[in-house]
Design a protein around this motif. Sequence first.
Motif, PDB file in Angstrom:
ATOM      1  N   ILE A 192      -1.190  -0.975   8.316  1.00  9.58           N
ATOM      2  CA  ILE A 192      -2.698  -1.477   8.977  1.00  9.58           C
ATOM      3  C   ILE A 192      -3.741  -0.560   8.259  1.00  9.58           C
ATOM      4  CG2 ILE A 192      -2.355  -0.355  11.005  1.00  9.58           C
ATOM      5  CD1 ILE A 192      -3.483  -2.862  12.361  1.00  9.58           C
ATOM      6  N   GLN A 193      -3.684   0.592   8.400  1.00  9.96           N
ATOM      7  CA  GLN A 193      -4.954   1.225   8.200  1.00  9.96           C
ATOM      8  C   GLN A 193      -5.486   1.209   6.659  1.00  9.96           C
ATOM      9  OE1 GLN A 193      -6.618   3.243  10.358  1.00  9.96           O
ATOM     10  NE2 GLN A 193      -8.224   3.388   8.710  1.00  9.96           N
ATOM     11  N   THR A 194      -4.412   1.414   5.691  1.00 13.54           N
ATOM     12  CA  THR A 194      -4.765   1.155   4.270  1.00 13.54           C
ATOM     13  C   THR A 194      -5.326  -0.095   3.990  1.00 13.54           C
ATOM     14  OG1 THR A 194      -2.769   2.583   3.708  1.00 13.54           O
ATOM     15  CG2 THR A 194      -3.804   1.204   2.005  1.00 13.54           C
ATOM     16  N   GLU A 195      -4.754  -1.211   4.799  1.00 15.38           N
ATOM     17  CA  GLU A 195      -5.206  -2.665   4.476  1.00 15.38           C
ATOM     18  C   GLU A 195      -6.750  -2.676   5.171  1.00 15.38           C
ATOM     19  OE1 GLU A 195      -1.464  -5.175   4.515  1.00 15.38           O
ATOM     20  OE2 GLU A 195      -2.319  -4.896   6.479  1.00 15.38           O
ATOM     21  N   PHE A 196      -6.692  -1.989   6.428  1.00 12.43           N
ATOM     22  CA  PHE A 196      -8.130  -2.019   6.953  1.00 12.43           C
ATOM     23  C   PHE A 196      -9.219  -1.396   5.932  1.00 12.43           C
ATOM     24  CE2 PHE A 196     -11.272   0.402   9.463  1.00 12.43           C
ATOM     25  CZ  PHE A 196     -12.009  -0.429  10.046  1.00 12.43           C
ATOM     26  N   ASP A 197      -8.672  -0.296   5.560  1.00 11.15           N
ATOM     27  CA  ASP A 197      -9.623   0.612   4.536  1.00 11.15           C
ATOM     28  C   ASP A 197     -10.341  -0.253   3.400  1.00 11.15           C
ATOM     29  OD1 ASP A 197      -9.806   2.881   6.399  1.00 11.15           O
ATOM     30  OD2 ASP A 197      -8.273   3.684   5.323  1.00 11.15           O
ATOM     31  N   ALA A 198      -9.332  -1.015   2.882  1.00 14.59           N
ATOM     32  CA  ALA A 198      -9.351  -1.978   1.689  1.00 14.59           C
ATOM     33  C   ALA A 198     -10.126  -3.069   1.912  1.00 14.59           C
ATOM     34  CB  ALA A 198      -7.989  -2.235   1.078  1.00 14.59           C
ATOM     35  N   HIS A 199     -10.733  -3.370   2.936  1.00 16.14           N
ATOM     36  CA  HIS A 199     -11.352  -4.621   3.222  1.00 16.14           C
ATOM     37  C   HIS A 199     -12.697  -4.383   4.270  1.00 16.14           C
ATOM     38  CE1 HIS A 199      -7.539  -6.257   2.356  1.00 16.14           C
ATOM     39  NE2 HIS A 199      -8.173  -6.945   1.918  1.00 16.14           N
ATOM     40  N   PRO A 200     -13.703  -3.211   3.742  1.00 17.57           N
ATOM     41  CA  PRO A 200     -14.632  -2.829   4.252  1.00 17.57           C
ATOM     42  C   PRO A 200     -15.676  -3.861   4.667  1.00 17.57           C
ATOM     43  CG  PRO A 200     -14.797  -2.049   2.176  1.00 17.57           C
ATOM     44  CD  PRO A 200     -13.522  -2.621   2.076  1.00 17.57           C
ATOM     45  N   GLY A 236       4.139   9.815   8.386  1.00 15.54           N
ATOM     46  CA  GLY A 236       3.971  10.465   9.666  1.00 15.54           C
ATOM     47  C   GLY A 236       2.543  10.268  10.283  1.00 15.54           C
ATOM     48  N   ILE A 237       1.623  10.379   9.335  1.00 16.50           N
ATOM     49  CA  ILE A 237       0.274  10.337   9.871  1.00 16.50           C
ATOM     50  C   ILE A 237      -0.225   8.896  10.490  1.00 16.50           C
ATOM     51  CG2 ILE A 237      -2.148  10.552   9.336  1.00 16.50           C
ATOM     52  CD1 ILE A 237      -1.729  12.995   7.633  1.00 16.50           C
ATOM     53  N   PRO A 238       0.215   8.052   9.513  1.00 17.80           N
ATOM     54  CA  PRO A 238      -0.074   6.604  10.143  1.00 17.80           C
ATOM     55  C   PRO A 238       0.773   6.276  11.424  1.00 17.80           C
ATOM     56  CG  PRO A 238       0.417   6.444   7.885  1.00 17.80           C
ATOM     57  CD  PRO A 238       0.511   7.969   8.368  1.00 17.80           C
ATOM     58  N   LEU A 239       1.995   6.904  11.653  1.00 14.63           N
ATOM     59  CA  LEU A 239       2.576   6.629  12.841  1.00 14.63           C
ATOM     60  C   LEU A 239       2.085   7.253  14.024  1.00 14.63           C
ATOM     61  CD1 LEU A 239       5.253   5.541  14.423  1.00 14.63           C
ATOM     62  CD2 LEU A 239       6.472   7.666  13.518  1.00 14.63           C
ATOM     63  N   PRO A 261       0.815  -1.177   0.256  1.00 15.17           N
ATOM     64  CA  PRO A 261      -0.013   0.012  -0.014  1.00 15.17           C
ATOM     65  C   PRO A 261       0.714   1.289   0.081  1.00 15.17           C
ATOM     66  CG  PRO A 261      -0.044  -1.248   2.136  1.00 15.17           C
ATOM     67  CD  PRO A 261       0.600  -2.049   1.274  1.00 15.17           C
ATOM     68  N   HIS A 262       2.121   1.088   0.406  1.00 11.55           N
ATOM     69  CA  HIS A 262       2.752   2.482   0.302  1.00 11.55           C
ATOM     70  C   HIS A 262       3.954   2.493  -0.933  1.00 11.55           C
ATOM     71  CE1 HIS A 262       1.187   4.584   3.565  1.00 11.55           C
ATOM     72  NE2 HIS A 262       1.258   3.192   4.536  1.00 11.55           N
ATOM     73  N   GLY A 263       3.551   1.667  -1.667  1.00 13.02           N
ATOM     74  CA  GLY A 263       4.466   1.664  -2.963  1.00 13.02           C
ATOM     75  C   GLY A 263       4.923   3.108  -3.543  1.00 13.02           C
ATOM     76  N   GLU A 264       3.976   3.996  -3.361  1.00  9.34           N
ATOM     77  CA  GLU A 264       4.312   5.317  -4.016  1.00  9.34           C
ATOM     78  C   GLU A 264       5.338   6.037  -3.256  1.00  9.34           C
ATOM     79  OE1 GLU A 264       2.399   9.693  -3.944  1.00  9.34           O
ATOM     80  OE2 GLU A 264       0.958   8.059  -3.550  1.00  9.34           O
TER      81      GLU A 264
END
Length: 277
Positions: A174-182, A237-240, A26-29
């Motif tokens: 974790i947040q990106t993965e959580f958001d991707a599996h609603p 920074g924000i996920p942390l 999810p953080h490929g960018e």
Amino acid sequence: MTTCLQVSADTAKQIRYPRLSVNADPHGEYIVELLQLAIKYSGQSYRLVPNNDPMQQARAIYEMVSGLGSIDIMWTMTTDERESQLIAIKVPIDKGLIGWRIPLVTTANINLLHEVRSLKDLSGFSAGQGFDWPDVSILRSNGLRVQTSNSYEPLFSMLKAGRFDYFPRSIFEIQTEFDAHPGLDLFIDKNIVLHYPSAMYFFVTPREPKMAEALQNGFEEMIRNGSFEKTFQKHLGIPLKNAGIKQRTVIELHNPLLKTDKAPFNRPELWYHPDAK
């Protein structure tokens, strides 16, 4: 300050990397931006090119070791074995966050880990992981039960189905993965965080030692001029901050796959420290 040599993209040497999957990486960018900056500050001319298809870690390592492999660089959790096979760029691109793991659980088990205060407490539950991830050996060596999957995506439905109790994910995933599996009724645990010494490095194929040297130089310049920290904060920074590490019980694990004297722990500026201001 060093700058990239001015040559056309057609004549620049390629750096081939595994094609990114938004879900699996999810953080490929962030990864690609770091690589582009490392090239910029390396004083050399390279052109980033993704390979044709996404690949699992074991396949990527095989391609890197092979004399005719299809990729030149990958990013993954470091282990002694990987450092013996490949050329490690020893800058923890995640500042060690891959070793800080927050559990995903299901909404039916929101309070599953509420009473966990120690490794012994946690050993009563089972974790899920990919079969070729270093985390499997780390967790099991600490007395924790682990169920594995041959691929990444099924792990979320396996958690939902109760095949295991929790899915420990890094702070930056974790947040990106959580958001991707609603639709799976998942929940980010609020009680604990697992920690073991580790780092995510870029690894370069042993076919390209000059490439590895150039990228190492590029990263050292990024650290010196502040662009590494700036890029880290921009993406992570924000996920942390949202992880709330200081409000969690830290479950310390040992990492048998990494000799800590091989990692640059003598450079505190490269690592995340929960108590740092």
